[in-house]
Design a protein around this motif. Structure first.
Motif, PDB file in Angstrom:
ATOM      1  N   ALA A   1       0.619  -1.397   0.461  1.00  0.00           N
ATOM      2  CA  ALA A   1       0.237  -0.182   0.259  1.00  0.00           C
ATOM      3  C   ALA A   1       0.685   1.613  -0.561  1.00  0.00           C
ATOM      4  O   ALA A   1       2.115   1.437   0.413  1.00  0.00           O
ATOM      5  CB  ALA A   1      -0.590   0.006   1.004  1.00  0.00           C
ATOM      6  N   ASP A   2       0.318   2.047  -0.381  1.00  0.00           N
ATOM      7  CA  ASP A   2       0.933   3.911  -0.654  1.00  0.00           C
ATOM      8  C   ASP A   2       0.350   4.650   0.199  1.00  0.00           C
ATOM      9  O   ASP A   2       0.641   5.570  -0.007  1.00  0.00           O
ATOM     10  CB  ASP A   2       1.528   4.431  -2.034  1.00  0.00           C
ATOM     11  CG  ASP A   2      -0.695   4.338  -2.395  1.00  0.00           C
ATOM     12  OD1 ASP A   2      -0.994   4.635  -2.570  1.00  0.00           O
ATOM     13  OD2 ASP A   2       0.094   3.495  -4.081  1.00  0.00           O
ATOM     14  N   THR A   3      -1.140   3.819   1.373  1.00  0.00           N
ATOM     15  CA  THR A   3      -1.986   5.393   1.465  1.00  0.00           C
ATOM     16  C   THR A   3      -2.876   4.186   2.591  1.00  0.00           C
ATOM     17  O   THR A   3      -2.861   2.838   2.381  1.00  0.00           O
ATOM     18  CB  THR A   3      -2.966   5.966   1.272  1.00  0.00           C
ATOM     19  OG1 THR A   3      -2.032   6.692  -0.310  1.00  0.00           O
ATOM     20  CG2 THR A   3      -3.826   6.731   1.465  1.00  0.00           C
ATOM     21  N   ILE A   4      -2.569   4.907   3.559  1.00  0.00           N
ATOM     22  CA  ILE A   4      -3.692   3.745   5.199  1.00  0.00           C
ATOM     23  C   ILE A   4      -4.788   4.944   5.257  1.00  0.00           C
ATOM     24  O   ILE A   4      -4.065   6.210   5.707  1.00  0.00           O
ATOM     25  CB  ILE A   4      -2.277   4.164   6.141  1.00  0.00           C
ATOM     26  CG1 ILE A   4      -1.531   3.043   5.933  1.00  0.00           C
ATOM     27  CG2 ILE A   4      -3.152   3.446   7.219  1.00  0.00           C
ATOM     28  CD1 ILE A   4      -0.197   2.569   6.681  1.00  0.00           C
ATOM     29  N   PHE A   5      -5.464   4.383   5.515  1.00  0.00           N
ATOM     30  CA  PHE A   5      -6.911   5.229   6.060  1.00  0.00           C
ATOM     31  C   PHE A   5      -7.087   5.150   7.352  1.00  0.00           C
ATOM     32  O   PHE A   5      -7.444   3.406   7.294  1.00  0.00           O
ATOM     33  CB  PHE A   5      -8.061   5.229   5.244  1.00  0.00           C
ATOM     34  CG  PHE A   5      -8.951   5.587   4.956  1.00  0.00           C
ATOM     35  CD1 PHE A   5      -9.403   7.508   5.315  1.00  0.00           C
ATOM     36  CD2 PHE A   5     -10.014   5.511   6.250  1.00  0.00           C
ATOM     37  CE1 PHE A   5     -10.392   8.076   5.660  1.00  0.00           C
ATOM     38  CE2 PHE A   5     -11.570   5.862   6.603  1.00  0.00           C
ATOM     39  CZ  PHE A   5     -11.238   6.759   6.608  1.00  0.00           C
ATOM     40  N   VAL A   6      -7.307   5.549   8.666  1.00  0.00           N
ATOM     41  CA  VAL A   6      -7.517   5.308   9.747  1.00  0.00           C
ATOM     42  C   VAL A   6      -7.858   5.925  10.221  1.00  0.00           C
ATOM     43  O   VAL A   6      -8.481   7.102   9.693  1.00  0.00           O
ATOM     44  CB  VAL A   6      -6.566   5.197  10.683  1.00  0.00           C
ATOM     45  CG1 VAL A   6      -5.825   4.206   9.986  1.00  0.00           C
ATOM     46  CG2 VAL A   6      -5.723   6.386  10.674  1.00  0.00           C
ATOM     47  N   HIS A   7      -9.179   5.767  11.695  1.00  0.00           N
ATOM     48  CA  HIS A   7     -10.063   6.740  12.456  1.00  0.00           C
ATOM     49  C   HIS A   7      -8.845   7.312  13.182  1.00  0.00           C
ATOM     50  O   HIS A   7      -8.708   7.825  13.520  1.00  0.00           O
ATOM     51  CB  HIS A   7     -10.930   5.062  13.154  1.00  0.00           C
ATOM     52  CG  HIS A   7     -11.840   6.021  13.838  1.00  0.00           C
ATOM     53  ND1 HIS A   7     -12.716   7.568  14.364  1.00  0.00           N
ATOM     54  CD2 HIS A   7     -12.454   6.161  15.414  1.00  0.00           C
ATOM     55  CE1 HIS A   7     -13.052   7.700  14.460  1.00  0.00           C
ATOM     56  NE2 HIS A   7     -13.012   6.965  16.155  1.00  0.00           N
ATOM     57  N   HIS A   8      -7.706   6.263  14.191  1.00  0.00           N
ATOM     58  CA  HIS A   8      -7.014   7.144  14.543  1.00  0.00           C
ATOM     59  C   HIS A   8      -5.771   7.233  14.736  1.00  0.00           C
ATOM     60  O   HIS A   8      -5.260   6.457  14.023  1.00  0.00           O
ATOM     61  CB  HIS A   8      -7.129   5.774  16.184  1.00  0.00           C
ATOM     62  CG  HIS A   8      -8.456   5.402  17.362  1.00  0.00           C
ATOM     63  ND1 HIS A   8      -8.858   4.302  17.605  1.00  0.00           N
ATOM     64  CD2 HIS A   8      -9.473   5.896  17.428  1.00  0.00           C
ATOM     65  CE1 HIS A   8      -9.845   3.925  17.981  1.00  0.00           C
ATOM     66  NE2 HIS A   8      -9.725   4.722  18.149  1.00  0.00           N
ATOM     67  N   GLY A   9      -5.803   8.294  13.782  1.00  0.00           N
ATOM     68  CA  GLY A   9      -3.818   9.089  13.768  1.00  0.00           C
ATOM     69  C   GLY A   9      -3.408   9.026  14.792  1.00  0.00           C
ATOM     70  O   GLY A   9      -3.034   8.308  15.834  1.00  0.00           O
ATOM     71  N   LEU A  10      -1.981   9.260  14.742  1.00  0.00           N
ATOM     72  CA  LEU A  10      -0.893   9.464  15.177  1.00  0.00           C
ATOM     73  C   LEU A  10      -0.576  10.917  16.033  1.00  0.00           C
ATOM     74  O   LEU A  10      -0.704  10.882  17.068  1.00  0.00           O
ATOM     75  CB  LEU A  10       0.610   9.466  14.830  1.00  0.00           C
ATOM     76  CG  LEU A  10       0.758   8.724  13.038  1.00  0.00           C
ATOM     77  CD1 LEU A  10       1.950   8.864  12.350  1.00  0.00           C
ATOM     78  CD2 LEU A  10       1.117   6.794  14.736  1.00  0.00           C
ATOM     79  N   PHE A  11      -1.464  11.489  16.170  1.00  0.00           N
ATOM     80  CA  PHE A  11      -1.231  12.919  16.338  1.00  0.00           C
ATOM     81  C   PHE A  11      -2.805  13.607  16.895  1.00  0.00           C
ATOM     82  O   PHE A  11      -3.183  13.090  16.735  1.00  0.00           O
ATOM     83  CB  PHE A  11      -0.668  14.170  15.340  1.00  0.00           C
ATOM     84  CG  PHE A  11       0.044  13.546  14.860  1.00  0.00           C
ATOM     85  CD1 PHE A  11       1.775  13.588  15.235  1.00  0.00           C
ATOM     86  CD2 PHE A  11       0.471  13.404  13.304  1.00  0.00           C
ATOM     87  CE1 PHE A  11       2.341  13.385  14.935  1.00  0.00           C
ATOM     88  CE2 PHE A  11       1.665  13.321  12.791  1.00  0.00           C
ATOM     89  CZ  PHE A  11       2.265  12.738  13.436  1.00  0.00           C
ATOM     90  N   TRP A  12      -2.220  13.561  18.170  1.00  0.00           N
ATOM     91  CA  TRP A  12      -3.644  14.124  19.623  1.00  0.00           C
ATOM     92  C   TRP A  12      -3.731  15.494  20.164  1.00  0.00           C
ATOM     93  O   TRP A  12      -2.156  15.787  20.254  1.00  0.00           O
ATOM     94  CB  TRP A  12      -4.307  12.922  20.449  1.00  0.00           C
ATOM     95  CG  TRP A  12      -4.669  11.668  19.853  1.00  0.00           C
ATOM     96  CD1 TRP A  12      -3.723  10.937  19.609  1.00  0.00           C
ATOM     97  CD2 TRP A  12      -5.389  11.407  19.157  1.00  0.00           C
ATOM     98  NE1 TRP A  12      -4.077   9.563  18.976  1.00  0.00           N
ATOM     99  CE2 TRP A  12      -5.034  10.008  18.334  1.00  0.00           C
ATOM    100  CE3 TRP A  12      -7.177  12.497  19.068  1.00  0.00           C
ATOM    101  CZ2 TRP A  12      -6.978   9.244  17.766  1.00  0.00           C
ATOM    102  CZ3 TRP A  12      -8.056  11.700  18.357  1.00  0.00           C
ATOM    103  CH2 TRP A  12      -7.881  10.070  17.695  1.00  0.00           C
ATOM    104  N   ARG A  13      -4.565  16.197  19.948  1.00  0.00           N
ATOM    105  CA  ARG A  13      -3.600  17.018  21.573  1.00  0.00           C
ATOM    106  C   ARG A  13      -3.495  17.265  22.445  1.00  0.00           C
ATOM    107  O   ARG A  13      -3.518  16.633  23.485  1.00  0.00           O
ATOM    108  CB  ARG A  13      -5.559  18.062  21.122  1.00  0.00           C
ATOM    109  CG  ARG A  13      -5.530  19.078  22.253  1.00  0.00           C
ATOM    110  CD  ARG A  13      -7.059  19.818  22.029  1.00  0.00           C
ATOM    111  NE  ARG A  13      -7.917  19.015  22.710  1.00  0.00           N
ATOM    112  CZ  ARG A  13      -8.947  18.977  22.988  1.00  0.00           C
ATOM    113  NH1 ARG A  13      -9.687  19.850  22.049  1.00  0.00           N
ATOM    114  NH2 ARG A  13      -9.778  18.307  23.530  1.00  0.00           N
TER     115      ARG A  13
END
Length: 275
Positions: free
Chosen positions: A79-91
């Motif tokens: 894959a060249d792209t990943i789509f998620v609900h929980h990403g890497l960056f949070w407040r």
């Protein structure tokens, strides 16, 4: 999923014969934004493109969380792209790129992989989002919203006479069977269940709003100490069904829809999580 398998890989969306010409990354992001309208939400982190990879997207993997296991599985899948609900960056998180964050980013950057994440916008989508997809699988039809930013869904069984949903015990057993994991049930409700509220993930804080909306039972992923007392005192049942288990349907549904729209190959990979 078997105990020996690190993840479950399920094909979804465009077939393997989909065009290999690819689409521009900007067009993919625009298609997701058009579906979920992230500008409408006050969220806990950035929605949309979180890590920039290749400008031409050919194969997209969807999953619940941008864990190292999912990233590694996406690399193995080409894959060249990943789509998620929980990403890497949070407040409010530590902004240093060390430890687990370094390892995840290192893999994404080394393989030129785009990471797209949509949190509350994916929960709220009326047909492809986490709440809508969970309701479909449980046989619930929403006729209203409740809670902050109208994220919670409330409605009734699609078939009011369905024996799988007419009592609390039957509802709990049905949810457990559909999700494939134990359900923590607290509190009782009197008579047949006609009004069910649900909000996926860590939505235990929405319980009081669900009670005020007229729910007889509330389904979410997690429970905290106060909700147990509220369930017993208010006569509304609380069903905690797992954060991951309740949120593993929106990402593949949304990604499959956009992938088919743009002619991109899509694959859903479910990384098991007992939480």
């Amino acid at each position: 999923m078997t105990a020996s398998s690190p993840h479950t890989s399920l094909p979804a969306g465009a077939p393997a014969s989909a065009s290999t010409a690819g689409v521009e990354r900007a067009a993919l992001v625009a298609a997701f934004d058009a579906q979920m309208q992230p500008e409408r939400f006050k969220d806990y982190g950035p929605n949309g493109l979180q890590v920039e990879g290749t400008s031409c997207v050919r194969k997209m993997v969807s999953g619940v969380t941008a864990s190292r296991a999912l990233i590694d599985a996406a690399i193995d899948a080409g894959a060249d792209t990943i789509f998620v609900h929980h990403g890497l960056f949070w407040r409010g998180q530590d902004g240093r790129v060390t430890g687990w964050m370094k390892e995840r980013l290192k893999r994404l950057l080394a393989h030129d992989i785009n990471l797209l994440a949509y949190h509350l916008p994916l929960d709220a989508h009326p047909s492809l989002g986490n709440n809508a997809q969970l309701g479909q699988r449980l046989g619930l039809v929403a006729d209203g919203r409740f809670g902050e930013q109208d994220l919670g869904f409330i409605g009734a069984p699609a078939d009011p006479a369905a024996s799988a949903l007419v009592s609390l015990e039957a509802l709990a057993n049905h949810v457990q069977q559909v999700l494939g994991r134990p359900v923590v049930q607290v509190g009782l409700t009197v008579g047949p269940i006609k009004r069910v509220a649900w909000c996926t993930g860590g939505a235990q804080g929405y319980f009081e709003a669900a009670i005020a909306a007229g729910a007889q039972a509330f389904i979410t992923g997690e429970i905290s100490e106060p909700q147990a007392h509220l369930a017993r005192e208010c006569g509304v049942a609380f069903l905690a069904c797992g954060h991951h288990a309740t949120e593993r349907y929106g990402a593949p549904a949304m990604a499959a829809h956009v992938a088919a729209q743009l002619g991109v190959t899509h694959q859903f990979i479910d990384i098991d999580n007992p939480a």
